[in-house]
Design an enzyme around this catalytic site. Structure first.
Site, mmCIF file in Angstrom:
data_model
loop_
_atom_site.group_PDB
_atom_site.id
_atom_site.type_symbol
_atom_site.label_atom_id
_atom_site.label_comp_id
_atom_site.label_asym_id
_atom_site.label_seq_id
_atom_site.Cartn_x
_atom_site.Cartn_y
_atom_site.Cartn_z
ATOM 1 N N LYS A 74 36.821 41.891 32.348
ATOM 2 C CA LYS A 74 37.669 43.039 32.008
ATOM 3 C C LYS A 74 38.769 42.639 31.026
ATOM 4 O O LYS A 74 39.028 43.334 30.036
ATOM 5 C CB LYS A 74 38.318 43.605 33.273
ATOM 6 C CG LYS A 74 39.394 44.669 33.019
ATOM 7 C CD LYS A 74 40.046 45.139 34.280
ATOM 8 C CE LYS A 74 41.326 44.433 34.597
ATOM 9 N NZ LYS A 74 42.498 44.930 33.849
ATOM 10 N N ASN A 75 39.406 41.507 31.286
ATOM 11 C CA ASN A 75 40.538 41.093 30.469
ATOM 12 C C ASN A 75 40.124 40.468 29.146
ATOM 13 O O ASN A 75 40.970 40.009 28.377
ATOM 14 C CB ASN A 75 41.425 40.123 31.257
ATOM 15 C CG ASN A 75 42.133 40.825 32.398
ATOM 16 O OD1 ASN A 75 42.397 42.023 32.340
ATOM 17 N ND2 ASN A 75 42.437 40.085 33.453
ATOM 18 N N CYS A 123 49.416 48.597 37.030
ATOM 19 C CA CYS A 123 49.718 48.433 38.446
ATOM 20 C C CYS A 123 51.198 48.180 38.648
ATOM 21 O O CYS A 123 51.827 47.484 37.879
ATOM 22 C CB CYS A 123 48.933 47.275 39.016
ATOM 23 S SG CYS A 123 47.207 47.659 39.232
ATOM 24 N N ARG A 177 56.807 44.146 33.682
ATOM 25 C CA ARG A 177 55.984 43.534 32.643
ATOM 26 C C ARG A 177 56.479 44.050 31.299
ATOM 27 O O ARG A 177 55.879 44.915 30.679
ATOM 28 C CB ARG A 177 54.507 43.872 32.871
ATOM 29 C CG ARG A 177 54.007 43.265 34.165
ATOM 30 C CD ARG A 177 52.502 43.201 34.205
ATOM 31 N NE ARG A 177 51.921 44.479 34.555
ATOM 32 C CZ ARG A 177 50.613 44.660 34.760
ATOM 33 N NH1 ARG A 177 49.783 43.662 34.648
ATOM 34 N NH2 ARG A 177 50.139 45.837 35.082
ATOM 35 N N ASP A 198 46.089 36.887 39.907
ATOM 36 C CA ASP A 198 45.100 37.920 40.215
ATOM 37 C C ASP A 198 44.161 37.545 41.357
ATOM 38 O O ASP A 198 43.309 38.344 41.753
ATOM 39 C CB ASP A 198 44.263 38.244 38.969
ATOM 40 C CG ASP A 198 45.002 39.152 38.005
ATOM 41 O OD1 ASP A 198 46.112 39.615 38.347
ATOM 42 O OD2 ASP A 198 44.471 39.408 36.903
ATOM 43 N N ARG A 215 38.864 49.911 38.639
ATOM 44 C CA ARG A 215 39.437 49.575 37.334
ATOM 45 C C ARG A 215 38.989 48.201 36.862
ATOM 46 O O ARG A 215 38.943 47.938 35.676
ATOM 47 C CB ARG A 215 40.966 49.617 37.412
ATOM 48 C CG ARG A 215 41.517 51.028 37.609
ATOM 49 C CD ARG A 215 43.017 51.071 37.382
ATOM 50 N NE ARG A 215 43.324 50.341 36.173
ATOM 51 C CZ ARG A 215 43.942 49.166 36.152
ATOM 52 N NH1 ARG A 215 44.331 48.597 37.254
ATOM 53 N NH2 ARG A 215 44.172 48.563 35.009
#
Length: 443
Positions: free
Chosen positions: A28-29, A122, A127, A314, A407
């Site tokens: 995903k990242n 989230c 951030r 994570d 997600r």
């Protein structure tokens, strides 16, 4: 993919060992910054090993609103960028996830003025985007923030090269600055950059399109601007998702199972593998597969999250679920996001007995025999951790907030089911919903 309704939940009967093989999807990242990088050059961009995720859909909606088109089939995706993109992305999509900020670098690089809402994500802590803005301003962009919107104006000719040392090795800021610098005039030097595998994947992709990027040191980049990039003639394969791979390994450890995690890169998970070995689990790996099984005795370990290659933030909620089953006292210290422990209250509904030593450190005294309950995911990774806790809890638990998990994980429930978990997707009746509040937002 199911509906994003918060009424949906995952029903789990705990106590079963996971056994079998599971394949890891694309990261995903990695795919998200790769897709935003396609804004920097016209033509057709072909990607393989693309995960089907809610964040991917949001990115595609953003790109469509900027004038790009796409064709999608299974794990392949073709992006067509046939004209200069617009600078006004779909606000609803853009403010729904953190990665939307990654459109700034490439759009400014092609001389576009951008208006975008402040990104969502989230609710795991502050951030800030100050590093993104500071770097882009140094390159000549004018940037204003008003009424929760960012307006970024490119200079008349082109962005100028810059020299910048990031105060913190931010992944997003590193990605934005790289995609801006590759088309800037002159030679840029970026120091204290992030060095996650996903960053290296983006660099590799840009270099294949003609970018001139040199890694001088581990966290130092030299980028010589070029006039244009050229899309690849062949498909680019996205790297496997190391967080997904880590989640499956921890799930196998939680249930004392035997699992083989395939299509992964063990070198991206060294910190996790080290901790699992210290906890007493047996591990073997090759270039693209990791095998885990239970050991004779499993003892507590301490974790401290950090920037790559340290233990990933994570994976901390997933590992805390494992800590409840280890013998002895374990601690986990979070150094990246100050609100990452919001899920602990939910985990304690399963009688986990987790306590706080301070706001950034929790203590787990194991082994704890978790009990069934209805719990709610507070964010993407917390959702995965709560499901793992449900796999070892006695009785039937329900995990709400499925939209968070979707997600970042492709076929999350079906992959666990294939490993032998007694797990199902359900649509909640009103009386079944947890009495506690449900969180909205994303990771």
């Amino acid at each position: 993919m199911t509906s994003p309704s918060s009424k949906s939940y995952i029903k789990i009967r705990g106590g079963l060992k996971l056994k079998g093989e599971v394949e890891v999807s694309g990261a995903k990242n990695s795919i998200l910054p790769l897709l935003f990088a396609s804004l920097a050059t016209q033509g057709e961009h072909h990607f393989q090993n693309v995960p089907q995720l809610r964040d991917l859909n949001l990115t595609l909606k953003m790109l469509s609103s900027l004038g790009l088109s796409y064709k999608q089939s299974k794990q392949e995706l073709i992006i067509r960028n046939t004209k200069k993109p617009s600078g006004n992305p779909c606000a609803k999509s853009a403010k729904s996830f953190r990665a939307s900020i990654l459109c700034l670098g490439p759009l400014l690089a092609v001389g576009q003025t951008v208006k975008i809402p402040l990104p969502g994500g989230c609710e795991i802590g502050s951030r800030p985007i100050d590093l993104h803005i500071e770097g882009l301003k140094k390159m000549g962009a004018k940037i204003f923030i008003k009424n929760s919107y960012i307006t970024a104006i490119a200079p008349k000719k082109t962005l100028k090269a810059c020299k910048m040392k990031l105060k913190f090795p931010s992944v997003g800021a590193t990605e934005n600055l790289i995609t801006a610098c590759v088309l800037a005039q002159g030679i840029s030097y970026l120091e204290n950059t992030a060095c996650e595998p996903e960053i290296l994947d983006l660099i590799n992709y840009l270099k294949k399109m003609g970018a001139k990027i040199e890694q001088i040191k581990k966290r130092q980049l030299k980028i010589t601007g070029v006039k244009k990039l050229s899309p690849l003639k062949q498909a680019y394969s996205v790297i496997p998702d190391r967080i997904e791979a880590g989640t499956w390994l921890i799930a196998g450890a939680c249930t004392r199972g035997e699992i083989a995690v395939k299509k992964c890169k063990p070198q991206h998970l060294k910190s996790l593998l080290e901790k699992l070995k210290l906890a007493g689990f047996c591990l073997k790996w090759s270039s693209s597969e990791i095998f885990l099984k239970a050991g004779k005795q499993h003892k507590s370990v301490d974790i401290k999250t950090g920037v790559y290659p340290a233990f990933p933030t994570d994976l901390q909620s997933q590992f805390i679920a494992l800590m409840t089953s280890l013998k002895g006292a374990s601690s986990l210290t979070e150094t990246i996001f100050e609100n990452r422990f919001r899920y602990v209250e939910q985990l304690n509904l399963l009688k986990a007995g987790i306590t706080f030593k301070n706001p950034s450190q929790v203590l787990v005294k194991g082994p704890v025999f978790l009990k069934k309950n209805n719990i709610t995911a507070t964010d993407l990774r917390a959702g995965a951790g709560l499901v793992l806790a449900g796999l070892i809890a006695e009785g039937v638990s329900k995990v709400y907030g499925l939209h968070h998990i979707e997600r970042g994980y492709e076929n999350f429930v079906s992959k666990l089911k294939a490993l032998g978990a007694d797990i199902q997707l359900r649509s909640a009746k009103k009386k079944d919903r947890p009495s506690r509040f449900e969180f909205s937002g994303s990771n």
